[in-house]
Design a protein around this motif. Structure first.
Motif, PDB file in Angstrom:
ATOM      1  N   GLN A 151       0.838  -1.209   0.000  1.00 49.03           N
ATOM      2  CA  GLN A 151       0.000   0.000   0.000  1.00 49.03           C
ATOM      3  C   GLN A 151       0.870   1.255   0.000  1.00 49.03           C
ATOM      4  N   LEU A 152       1.912   1.161   0.804  1.00 46.97           N
ATOM      5  CA  LEU A 152       2.826   2.300   0.911  1.00 46.97           C
ATOM      6  C   LEU A 152       3.498   2.597  -0.431  1.00 46.97           C
TER       7      LEU A 152
ATOM      8  N   ASN B 272       2.412   1.764  -3.434  1.00 48.16           N
ATOM      9  CA  ASN B 272       1.432   2.300  -4.386  1.00 48.16           C
ATOM     10  C   ASN B 272       1.185   3.784  -4.156  1.00 48.16           C
ATOM     11  N   LYS B 273       1.041   4.117  -2.892  1.00 51.40           N
ATOM     12  CA  LYS B 273       0.752   5.507  -2.559  1.00 51.40           C
ATOM     13  C   LYS B 273       1.911   6.422  -2.983  1.00 51.40           C
ATOM     14  N   SER B 274       3.133   5.971  -2.676  1.00 48.59           N
ATOM     15  CA  SER B 274       4.293   6.786  -3.032  1.00 48.59           C
ATOM     16  C   SER B 274       4.368   6.983  -4.531  1.00 48.59           C
TER      17      SER B 274
ATOM     18  N   GLN C 154       1.983   6.946  -6.706  1.00 52.60           N
ATOM     19  CA  GLN C 154       0.966   7.891  -7.152  1.00 52.60           C
ATOM     20  C   GLN C 154       1.348   9.332  -6.834  1.00 52.60           C
ATOM     21  N   GLN C 155       1.986   9.483  -5.677  1.00 54.32           N
ATOM     22  CA  GLN C 155       2.283  10.846  -5.217  1.00 54.32           C
ATOM     23  C   GLN C 155       3.426  11.530  -5.939  1.00 54.32           C
TER      24      GLN C 155
ATOM     25  N   SER D  59       1.148  18.062   1.180  1.00 55.63           N
ATOM     26  CA  SER D  59       1.104  16.975   0.198  1.00 55.63           C
ATOM     27  C   SER D  59       1.243  17.494  -1.224  1.00 55.63           C
TER      28      SER D  59
END
Ligand SMILES: Nc1nc2c(ncn2[C@@H]2O[C@H](COP(=O)(O)OP(=O)(O)O)[C@@H](O)[C@H]2O)c(=O)[nH]1
Ligand SMILES: [Mg+2]
Length: 430
Positions: A37-38, A40-42, A44-45, A148
């Motif tokens: 999850q981490l 994927n999030k990174s 995307q960011q 963010s």
């Protein structure tokens, strides 16, 4: 993920909290996907990485960045050596590799080492780094933060280009690196290392490292706490400073176009580990330790800056009695101090006002007195003059009187002795 029954104590802040028990799961729950999850999030960011290249004009900074990121940044204009001071030129690019988006900012010094007096060459760089920290701090201190989406421009790595003289570091290098070592991850590299021979290079590297150590310059150490990279990193720590070669030209070798520099006596291949340390630098900077440098920047260098600034503003975690103080308490205290200072200032101003008024009053009285005496003397003078004039008038009047009297007498005399004249005339006629 193997859970045991052993009870571990996790003290929080040294407190004696209840022990935390490790339990067995009776089936698959799913939080083992957290790392994914981490990731994927990174992804995307997007990632932001900022590199600061410091080195004299013409040492190959721009060429090195092109070589490292295997692209052509639009920075081909040749800089002159005639700038009156050091400036920093910053450009941001978006790079995409597989599905990873990298927002890369490259900052290069312009005019570094070109001035006759190089005492303050580091200042522009220090100011730049501090400004980026300050911008981030201001964003953090806002009530409505948008970290963010904030474009973080804090410099994560500093490639310090050392001139391939073979004679050790110049004083500008030592002074500058010393000024920067608590603010940024410094990676010293020997620029244009194709101009230095193999035996000379070994001596040169040792000389540089010993000079750095004896001057207490803290350079970035590749981390050895993560066991997957510990071995590589610790061996790479022994290769610093990397002796690199950059090029924007390609040569066909074994049917492959490779980055190289061609000389009458042969070809230097940028990515050939027998020719230079370029690959080592790229591995360390980009493939293995990029994340660590971002982390170091945030948790170490920025933290230092933040602490220094907040202390400067008067905030502190503990009070004079070494007891913890909250933000609010400090704020209240500061406000109180401010109000008191204001009151003091007001009182001072009032006092000085009263003194001024008194002074002015005395001055005015003095002036009045002066005027009075002046007036009196004038009056006296005037009276005297008046008296004199009156006397004069009296004298003149007397004179007129006597004159009139005389005139009358003469006139009378003229009329009276007329008979007398007759007789005289008669006698004359005789
Ligand atoms: N011999 C040698 N020359 C280089 C190397 N890297 C760059 N150059 C040359 O040095 C000159 C200046 O390079 P540039 O990247 O513009 O330097 P900058 O002013 O530091 O950005 C150019 O002619 C480059 O071709 C290198 O590794 N070795
Ligand atoms: Mg350049």
């Amino acid at each position: 993920m193997a859970a045991t029954d052993v009870e571990k104590k996790h003290g929080h802040g040294g407190g004696d909290l209840a022990g935390i028990r490790n339990l067995n799961l009776q089936g698959h729950v799913g939080f083992d996907s957290l790392p994914d999850q981490l990731v994927n999030k990174s992804v995307q960011q997007k990632f932001t990485f900022n590199v600061l290249c410091i080195g004299e004009t013409g040492l190959g900074k721009s060429t090195m960045m092109d070589s490292l990121f295997n692209t052509t940044f639009d920075s081909q204009q040749n800089s002159t050596h005639s700038f009156p001071n050091v400036r920093l030129k910053s450009k941001t690019y978006e790079l995409l590799e597989s599905n990873v988006d990298l927002k890369l900012t490259i900052v290069e010094t312009v005019g570094y080492g070109d001035q006759i007096n190089k005492d303050n060459s580091f200042q522009a760089i220090v100011d730049y780094i501090d400004t980026q920290f300050e911008n981030y701090l201001q964003e953090e201190l806002k009530i409505k933060r948008s970290l963010s989406t904030y474009h973080d421009t804090r410099a994560h790595a500093c490639l310090y280009f050392i001139c391939p003289t073979g004679h050790g570091l110049k004083s500008i290098d030592l002074v500058c690196m010393k000024k920067l070592d608590s603010k940024i991850n410094i990676i010293p590299i020997i620029a244009k290392s194709d101009t230095i021979s193999k035996t000379e290079l070994q001596r040169f590297k040792i000389k540089i490292m010993s000079e750095l150590v004896s001057n207490g310059v803290q350079i970035y150490q590749f981390p050895t706490d993560d066991e997957t990279v510990a071995e590589t990193n610790s061996s790479m720590n022994n290769h610093i400073p990397f002796a690199v070669v950059g090029s924007t030209e390609f040569t066909k070798i074994n049917n492959k176009m490779i980055r190289a520099r061609q000389y009458p006596w042969g070809t230097v291949q940028v990515e050939n580990e027998n020719h230079c340390d370029f690959v080592k630098l790229r591995e360390m900077l980009i493939r293995i330790n990029m994340q660590d440098m971002m982390e170091q920047t945030h948790t170490h260098h920025y933290e230092l800056y933040r602490r220094m600034r907040l202390e400067q503003m008067g905030f502190s975690d503990v009070g004079a009695d070494n007891k913890p103080v909250s933000f609010q308490e400090t704020y209240e205290q500061k406000r109180q101090e401010h109000v008191q200072a204001l009151q003091r200032k007001e009182e001072e101003m009032r006092q000085s006002f009263v003194v001024r008024v008194k002074e002015k009053e005395a001055e005015l009285k003095e002036a009045e007195k002066e005027l009075h005496t002046k007036f009196d003397s004038l009056k006296k003078q005037h009276a005297e003059e008046k008296k004199k004039l009156e006397e004069e008038k009296k004298r003149l009047e007397e004179e007129i009187n006597t004159f009139n009297k005389r005139k009358l007498a003469i006139m009378q005399a003229q009329t009276q002795p007329q008979s007398h004249t007759h007789t005289l005339g008669k006698s004359k006629k005789k």
